[in-house]
Scaffold this motif. Structure first.
Motif, PDB file in Angstrom:
ATOM      1  N   PHE A 169     -13.408  55.462   8.704  1.00  0.00           N
ATOM      2  CA  PHE A 169     -14.098  54.939   7.533  1.00  0.00           C
ATOM      3  C   PHE A 169     -15.198  53.937   7.898  1.00  0.00           C
ATOM      4  O   PHE A 169     -15.932  53.495   7.024  1.00  0.00           O
ATOM      5  N   THR A 170     -15.288  53.533   9.165  1.00  0.00           N
ATOM      6  CA  THR A 170     -16.173  52.419   9.530  1.00  0.00           C
ATOM      7  C   THR A 170     -17.153  52.730  10.659  1.00  0.00           C
ATOM      8  O   THR A 170     -17.855  51.834  11.109  1.00  0.00           O
ATOM      9  N   GLY A 171     -17.196  53.975  11.126  1.00  0.00           N
ATOM     10  CA  GLY A 171     -18.070  54.307  12.248  1.00  0.00           C
ATOM     11  C   GLY A 171     -17.435  54.022  13.590  1.00  0.00           C
ATOM     12  O   GLY A 171     -18.148  53.904  14.600  1.00  0.00           O
ATOM     13  N   GLY A 172     -16.126  53.925  13.628  1.00  0.00           N
ATOM     14  CA  GLY A 172     -15.433  53.586  14.872  1.00  0.00           C
ATOM     15  C   GLY A 172     -15.571  54.635  15.956  1.00  0.00           C
ATOM     16  O   GLY A 172     -15.641  54.294  17.140  1.00  0.00           O
ATOM     17  N   LEU A 173     -15.619  55.915  15.573  1.00  0.00           N
ATOM     18  CA  LEU A 173     -15.747  56.970  16.587  1.00  0.00           C
ATOM     19  C   LEU A 173     -17.086  56.875  17.312  1.00  0.00           C
ATOM     20  O   LEU A 173     -17.143  57.024  18.537  1.00  0.00           O
ATOM     21  N   ALA A 174     -18.153  56.613  16.560  1.00  0.00           N
ATOM     22  CA  ALA A 174     -19.465  56.449  17.192  1.00  0.00           C
ATOM     23  C   ALA A 174     -19.483  55.224  18.092  1.00  0.00           C
ATOM     24  O   ALA A 174     -20.052  55.246  19.194  1.00  0.00           O
TER      25      ALA A 174
END
Length: 556
Positions: A198-203
């Protein structure tokens, strides 16, 4: 705690948000995590419990389970973890855990999931403690060799006039947004088998970036401990901290909030994890460059305490790190640091070196005040008593350590006196413990005083290291490294009997004379020589020996 939105209403919740935020918040659900067979067993059991709850408690949103935070991050990095946080959407962790225990007593469940007596541990509730920034009760249970924490998804709302947030049931998105870093805000949905972002953690994982889900300043003001948590994760994972976060991590308002809002015990837990990790040097470097030193390594209860100069502190932890990296049999680090505990102690000592010039002159009747370096460790990060004792010993014995080291380097005529060196080592060990670490502390303080890593004076550094290596080699050569373990040939009771007197205050000093004699006579097995040594020094030791019979008769 009041119930808020459930996962069943998340789509409706997303639709109600502004388009620019909605775009960021839509979860990514394409990443797959490969579970181990044991993790599959755990997942299967938890889903079975969730199905049972859904079937027996109609009229409520269905239970959805997610593994959250660190376990997801570590799995994506290929790191196996046995600590799993399980987030639940519509019920508390205590309630769901109780359902697990109850169902695992049913024979059909036991047989289906092959549950043995050792697979299910006891429930442990960790109560909420808002005063220490723990805002929600957590329930922990041992399942299939995993330590599994259960807690509900939550939303935390902070107000300016309160240090403690209002905690409510929340959605997965709200739970993700309240976390310290995007890489710690990932979920593994047990129902879908996919990662939710939900927060762009994978990027940020791909970019090796530590970033806050929301505005950094507000994130840190809400919970200032997040400053240290970001430092810890960045050093542990070898990631870069987002420049926008770095700009405010050392902000005076954030640092003041960290001093006032967070208990020193929690500060100490974060620092201990940093210094026990694989990259303690990097952690101290970040604390240094971000301007956190005077907030972390200090005695918050002493407003009038001096402020140490840390302009050359980098030299200390750089030097210690180089010693560790260059470790070989017989090297300085190899001789002085023998255990994992000692390694941790060494980094704490490196951290408080800038306090070494200051003498604590506060007066307390009958008791010498602890050095400022000890107070920085004891009160600043709540370091264990054992490490504080070593720091105190190191501070008080440093002049003696340096005197012997300098004598060896100068080849003074007395450097082969085993008793001089052996008795000094025994003294250091008896008053502070871990004498090798006390010597390491003296090494680090001298490095701080005479070296400067920014100048890259390799000749000066080489001569410095050569002097300390010479000192330690000499201790090995005269065989005094194990002096504290030397077994006395005679004890106090035996000595008193040989002298023909009663035990008394003289005994401690007399036994030291015996040990010194043993160090001078390492091959001796009979204590007679030691006893005669004590007789010869009876006057200095304030021992009243019995008058021989012949002398008494002639006197009569």
């Amino acid at each position: 705690m009041s119930k808020r939105k459930s996962d069943a209403s998340e789509k409706e919740h997303f639709a109600s948000r502004p388009p620019q935020i909605r775009k960021m918040a839509q979860p990514t659900a394409t990443t797959i995590i490969q579970l181990t067979p044991q993790e599959e067993r755990l997942k299967s059991l938890l889903l079975e419990v969730a199905r049972h709850v859904n079937e027996t408690q109609e009229g409520r949103d269905p239970v959805i389970l997610r593994w959250a935070g660190g376990w997801v991050r570590d799995k994506l990095l290929g790191i196996q973890s046995h600590d799993i946080d399980t987030a639940i959407n519509v019920m508390t962790g205590a309630h769901f855990s109780a359902e697990i225990v109850a169902l695992c007593k049913i024979p059909e469940m036991v047989e289906k999931h092959n549950v043995t007596e050792t697979d299910i541990g006891n429930l442990h509730k960790i109560a909420a403690n808002p005063e220490k920034s723990k805002h929600l009760e957590t329930t922990t249970i041992k399942l299939f060799d995993f330590d599994v924490d259960f807690v509900n998804l939550r939303k935390e709302t902070y107000s300016e006039d309160s240090r403690n947030p209002q905690v409510e049931f929340g959605t997965a998105e709200e739970d993700a947004l309240r976390r310290d870093a995007t890489v710690n805000a990932l979920f593994y949905n047990l129902n879908t088998g996919k990662v939710e972002d939900f927060t762009g953690g994978l990027a940020d994982m791909d970019n090796k970036l530590i970033k806050t889900p929301l505005d950094p300043f507000q994130t840190f003001m809400d919970d200032p401990l997040r400053v240290l948590r970001l430092v810890r994760f960045a050093s542990r994972l070898q990631f870069t901290i987002d420049p926008n976060a770095e700009k405010v991590m050392g902000d005076s308002k954030v640092m003041q909030a960290l001093r006032l809002k967070i208990s020193r015990e929690r500060v100490g837990v974060e620092v201990e994890k940093m210094l026990k990790g694989d990259h303690p040097r990097d952690a101290l470097e970040r604390i240094n460059t971000l301007g956190l030193y005077h907030t972390v390594f200090t005695d918050p209860g002493k407003a009038d305490a001096p402020k140490p100069d840390i302009s050359n502190w980098r030299t200390v932890y750089e030097c210690l790190d180089r010693l560790r990296e260059a470790r070989t049999p017989g090297s300085i680090y190899d001789v002085l640091v023998h255990t994992k505990e000692a390694a941790y102690f060494s980094w704490v000592m490196a951290a408080v070196v800038p306090w070494s010039p200051f003498v604590n002159s506060s007066q307390k009747p009958g008791k010498q005040p602890p050095p400022y370096a000890t107070l920085a460790a004891r009160e600043g990060i709540k370091a264990p008593n054992k490490v504080c004792d070593v720091i105190t010993g190191a501070e008080r014995h440093r002049p003696d350590i340096m005197a012997l080291k300098n004598a060896v380097c100068a080849k003074e005529p007395y450097i082969n006196e085993r008793d001089r060196f052996g008795m000094a080592i025994r003294h250091w060990e008896a008053r502070g413990g871990q004498w090798r670490l006390q010597v390491l502390s003296a090494f680090l303080v001298e490095a701080w005083q005479v070296l400067d890593v920014t100048t890259k004076d390799t000749d000066k550094e080489r001569d410095f290291l050569k002097g300390w290596q010479l000192f330690l080699d000499h201790l090995q050569e005269i065989d005094v490294m194990e002096a504290p373990m030397l077994k006395r040939l005679i004890d106090g009771r035996q000595l008193a009997k040989e002298l023909g007197i009663k035990p008394g205050p003289w005994m401690t000093r007399a036994l030291e004379v015996c040990v010194a004699w043993q160090l001078r006579n390492p091959e001796a097995t009979d204590p007679v020589g030691a006893v005669e040594e004590v007789r010869s020094k009876a006057k200095d030791l304030e021992i009243e020996l019995p008058v021989p019979e012949k002398i008494r008769l002639s006197g009569d």
